[in-house]
Write a protein that holds these residues in place. Structure first.
Motif, PDB file in Angstrom:
ATOM      1  N   ASN A 144     -12.745  -2.776   7.647  1.00 52.49           N
ATOM      2  CA  ASN A 144     -12.383  -2.497   9.037  1.00 52.49           C
ATOM      3  C   ASN A 144     -11.566  -1.200   9.087  1.00 52.49           C
ATOM      4  O   ASN A 144     -10.348  -1.198   9.228  1.00 52.49           O
ATOM      5  CB  ASN A 144     -11.598  -3.673   9.630  1.00 52.49           C
ATOM      6  N   HIS A 145     -12.257  -0.081   9.006  1.00 54.81           N
ATOM      7  CA  HIS A 145     -11.602   1.224   8.905  1.00 54.81           C
ATOM      8  C   HIS A 145     -10.741   1.592  10.118  1.00 54.81           C
ATOM      9  O   HIS A 145      -9.644   2.130   9.928  1.00 54.81           O
ATOM     10  CB  HIS A 145     -12.640   2.305   8.593  1.00 54.81           C
ATOM     11  N   PRO A 146     -11.158   1.300  11.353  1.00 59.17           N
ATOM     12  CA  PRO A 146     -10.267   1.610  12.481  1.00 59.17           C
ATOM     13  C   PRO A 146      -8.943   0.844  12.417  1.00 59.17           C
ATOM     14  O   PRO A 146      -7.883   1.389  12.714  1.00 59.17           O
ATOM     15  CB  PRO A 146     -11.084   1.197  13.712  1.00 59.17           C
ATOM     16  N   SER A 147      -8.994  -0.413  11.996  1.00 53.32           N
ATOM     17  CA  SER A 147      -7.768  -1.200  11.898  1.00 53.32           C
ATOM     18  C   SER A 147      -6.897  -0.718  10.736  1.00 53.32           C
ATOM     19  O   SER A 147      -5.667  -0.687  10.848  1.00 53.32           O
ATOM     20  CB  SER A 147      -8.116  -2.677  11.735  1.00 53.32           C
ATOM     21  N   LEU A 148      -7.526  -0.326   9.640  1.00 56.36           N
ATOM     22  CA  LEU A 148      -6.761   0.242   8.520  1.00 56.36           C
ATOM     23  C   LEU A 148      -6.043   1.515   8.946  1.00 56.36           C
ATOM     24  O   LEU A 148      -4.911   1.779   8.524  1.00 56.36           O
ATOM     25  CB  LEU A 148      -7.684   0.532   7.335  1.00 56.36           C
ATOM     26  N   ALA A 149      -6.679   2.301   9.812  1.00 51.18           N
ATOM     27  CA  ALA A 149      -6.038   3.526  10.303  1.00 51.18           C
ATOM     28  C   ALA A 149      -4.786   3.215  11.110  1.00 51.18           C
ATOM     29  O   ALA A 149      -3.803   3.969  11.071  1.00 51.18           O
ATOM     30  CB  ALA A 149      -7.031   4.331  11.139  1.00 51.18           C
ATOM     31  N   VAL A 150      -4.781   2.103  11.834  1.00 55.67           N
ATOM     32  CA  VAL A 150      -3.613   1.715  12.629  1.00 55.67           C
ATOM     33  C   VAL A 150      -2.406   1.479  11.730  1.00 55.67           C
ATOM     34  O   VAL A 150      -1.331   2.039  11.960  1.00 55.67           O
ATOM     35  CB  VAL A 150      -3.914   0.454  13.481  1.00 55.67           C
ATOM     36  N   VAL A 151      -2.565   0.648  10.706  1.00 60.39           N
ATOM     37  CA  VAL A 151      -1.403   0.323   9.864  1.00 60.39           C
ATOM     38  C   VAL A 151      -0.947   1.527   9.041  1.00 60.39           C
ATOM     39  O   VAL A 151       0.241   1.700   8.795  1.00 60.39           O
ATOM     40  CB  VAL A 151      -1.660  -0.902   8.955  1.00 60.39           C
ATOM     41  N   ARG A 152      -1.879   2.356   8.633  1.00 58.64           N
ATOM     42  CA  ARG A 152      -1.491   3.562   7.886  1.00 58.64           C
ATOM     43  C   ARG A 152      -0.715   4.515   8.781  1.00 58.64           C
ATOM     44  O   ARG A 152       0.292   5.097   8.362  1.00 58.64           O
ATOM     45  CB  ARG A 152      -2.720   4.209   7.273  1.00 58.64           C
ATOM     46  N   ARG A 153      -1.173   4.683  10.005  1.00 67.50           N
ATOM     47  CA  ARG A 153      -0.496   5.559  10.961  1.00 67.50           C
ATOM     48  C   ARG A 153       0.929   5.084  11.235  1.00 67.50           C
ATOM     49  O   ARG A 153       1.843   5.887  11.414  1.00 67.50           O
ATOM     50  CB  ARG A 153      -1.303   5.599  12.251  1.00 67.50           C
ATOM     51  N   LEU A 154       1.108   3.770  11.283  1.00 63.85           N
ATOM     52  CA  LEU A 154       2.420   3.209  11.598  1.00 63.85           C
ATOM     53  C   LEU A 154       3.316   3.029  10.380  1.00 63.85           C
ATOM     54  O   LEU A 154       4.458   2.583  10.512  1.00 63.85           O
ATOM     55  CB  LEU A 154       2.253   1.876  12.335  1.00 63.85           C
ATOM     56  N   GLY A 155       2.817   3.375   9.192  1.00 56.49           N
ATOM     57  CA  GLY A 155       3.649   3.325   7.996  1.00 56.49           C
ATOM     58  C   GLY A 155       3.792   1.966   7.348  1.00 56.49           C
ATOM     59  O   GLY A 155       4.737   1.727   6.594  1.00 56.49           O
ATOM     60  N   PHE A 156       2.850   1.053   7.608  1.00 57.02           N
ATOM     61  CA  PHE A 156       2.871  -0.238   6.926  1.00 57.02           C
ATOM     62  C   PHE A 156       2.555  -0.022   5.449  1.00 57.02           C
ATOM     63  O   PHE A 156       1.775   0.858   5.090  1.00 57.02           O
ATOM     64  CB  PHE A 156       1.826  -1.183   7.528  1.00 57.02           C
ATOM     65  N   THR A 157       3.137  -0.836   4.596  1.00 56.84           N
ATOM     66  CA  THR A 157       2.894  -0.783   3.156  1.00 56.84           C
ATOM     67  C   THR A 157       1.769  -1.738   2.792  1.00 56.84           C
ATOM     68  O   THR A 157       1.777  -2.902   3.211  1.00 56.84           O
ATOM     69  CB  THR A 157       4.176  -1.191   2.386  1.00 56.84           C
ATOM     70  N   ASP A 158       0.814  -1.258   2.017  1.00 56.47           N
ATOM     71  CA  ASP A 158      -0.276  -2.088   1.509  1.00 56.47           C
ATOM     72  C   ASP A 158       0.280  -2.910   0.354  1.00 56.47           C
ATOM     73  O   ASP A 158       0.691  -2.355  -0.664  1.00 56.47           O
ATOM     74  CB  ASP A 158      -1.425  -1.190   1.039  1.00 56.47           C
ATOM     75  N   VAL A 159       0.315  -4.223   0.521  1.00 53.97           N
ATOM     76  CA  VAL A 159       0.876  -5.078  -0.527  1.00 53.97           C
ATOM     77  C   VAL A 159      -0.194  -5.761  -1.368  1.00 53.97           C
ATOM     78  O   VAL A 159       0.135  -6.518  -2.268  1.00 53.97           O
ATOM     79  CB  VAL A 159       1.882  -6.112   0.037  1.00 53.97           C
ATOM     80  N   GLY A 160      -1.467  -5.489  -1.074  1.00 54.50           N
ATOM     81  CA  GLY A 160      -2.504  -5.991  -1.967  1.00 54.50           C
ATOM     82  C   GLY A 160      -3.629  -6.732  -1.284  1.00 54.50           C
ATOM     83  O   GLY A 160      -3.613  -6.966  -0.070  1.00 54.50           O
ATOM     84  N   LEU A 161      -4.589  -7.085  -2.094  1.00 49.57           N
ATOM     85  CA  LEU A 161      -5.770  -7.802  -1.631  1.00 49.57           C
ATOM     86  C   LEU A 161      -5.536  -9.306  -1.735  1.00 49.57           C
ATOM     87  O   LEU A 161      -5.078  -9.799  -2.758  1.00 49.57           O
ATOM     88  CB  LEU A 161      -6.986  -7.414  -2.477  1.00 49.57           C
ATOM     89  N   ALA A 162      -5.880  -9.999  -0.669  1.00 49.86           N
ATOM     90  CA  ALA A 162      -5.807 -11.460  -0.654  1.00 49.86           C
ATOM     91  C   ALA A 162      -7.238 -11.983  -0.603  1.00 49.86           C
ATOM     92  O   ALA A 162      -7.866 -11.976   0.458  1.00 49.86           O
ATOM     93  CB  ALA A 162      -5.009 -11.950   0.543  1.00 49.86           C
ATOM     94  N   PRO A 163      -7.776 -12.430  -1.750  1.00 42.68           N
ATOM     95  CA  PRO A 163      -9.150 -12.941  -1.762  1.00 42.68           C
ATOM     96  C   PRO A 163      -9.301 -14.182  -0.880  1.00 42.68           C
ATOM     97  O   PRO A 163      -8.420 -15.044  -0.851  1.00 42.68           O
ATOM     98  CB  PRO A 163      -9.392 -13.284  -3.234  1.00 42.68           C
ATOM     99  N   ARG A 164     -10.414 -14.226  -0.141  1.00 44.06           N
ATOM    100  CA  ARG A 164     -10.751 -15.385   0.693  1.00 44.06           C
ATOM    101  C   ARG A 164      -9.564 -15.808   1.576  1.00 44.06           C
ATOM    102  O   ARG A 164      -9.247 -16.973   1.692  1.00 44.06           O
ATOM    103  CB  ARG A 164     -11.253 -16.525  -0.182  1.00 44.06           C
TER     104      ARG A 164
END
Length: 193
Positions: A144-164
């Motif tokens: 979901n690239h548009p949603s990923l752009a939102v959190v990156r723009r706002l400075g959220f930290t990527d804390v990892g992948l949560a499978p399933r």
């Protein structure tokens, strides 16, 4: 005194306000017109998940009950005062965690106008300021690239992948987890839009 979710937040043409019973027709129109746009990202109930909410009336009753109990904040996003999407705060936890999760959507014909990042920023500033939460989480499908752009723009930290992580479109889907903590915000989140 108003409850923390009974607020109206604005920035320019963009607004956030509580979801109301009177929004039923507009909400239904938006969801029907945007079914293909939203269905790849919408959570669904697995067979063992209980009874599916099937009407706006049922949904608003559940969301408003959670809000009264301090467990959520159901908001709509607006453009020039007209509902164009939703920003929902859920899983509000007090105590030693002081956290919440945010989910959101916007109609396809209003995407790209900054409504979602501005709305999420307004809500985050409200959560950190008024309700004094410590952490806000957002879970996003990796594709979901548009949603990923939102959190990156706002400075959220990527804390990892949560499978399933969440049940989407009939199957358990992986999500990337993002967080923003109060100490990482200098000024307002809105200043990052």
């Amino acid at each position: 005194m108003a409850a923390p979710w009974e607020v109206e937040l604005t920035h320019g043409r963009i607004g956030i306000r509580p979801l109301r019973r009177s929004d039923a027709n507009r909400w239904s129109e938006l969801r029907a017109a945007n079914g293909g746009w939203l269905s790849p990202w919408d959570a669904t109930l697995p067979p063992e998940g209980g009874q599916q909410v099937t009407s706006y009336r049922q949904m608003i009753s559940v969301l408003r009950r959670r809000a009264r109990h301090g467990e959520g904040m159901p908001f709509v996003s607006t453009w020039d005062g007209v509902m164009v999407g939703q920003v929902s705060v859920s899983s509000i936890v007090g105590g030693s965690a002081r956290s919440a999760s945010i989910g959101y959507w916007v109609s396809a014909d209003h995407a790209g106008r900054g409504i979602t990042p501005t709305g999420v920023a307004l809500v985050c500033d409200h959560l950190f300021g008024t309700t004094r939460l410590h952490r806000v989480d957002i879970a996003i499908r990796p594709e979901n690239h548009p949603s990923l752009a939102v959190v990156r723009r706002l400075g959220f930290t990527d804390v990892g992948l949560a499978p399933r992580y969440l049940h989407i479109a009939g199957r358990w889907a992986d999500h990337r987890l993002f967080q923003l903590v109060a100490e990482d915000v200098q000024g307002r989140v809105l200043d990052r839009v």
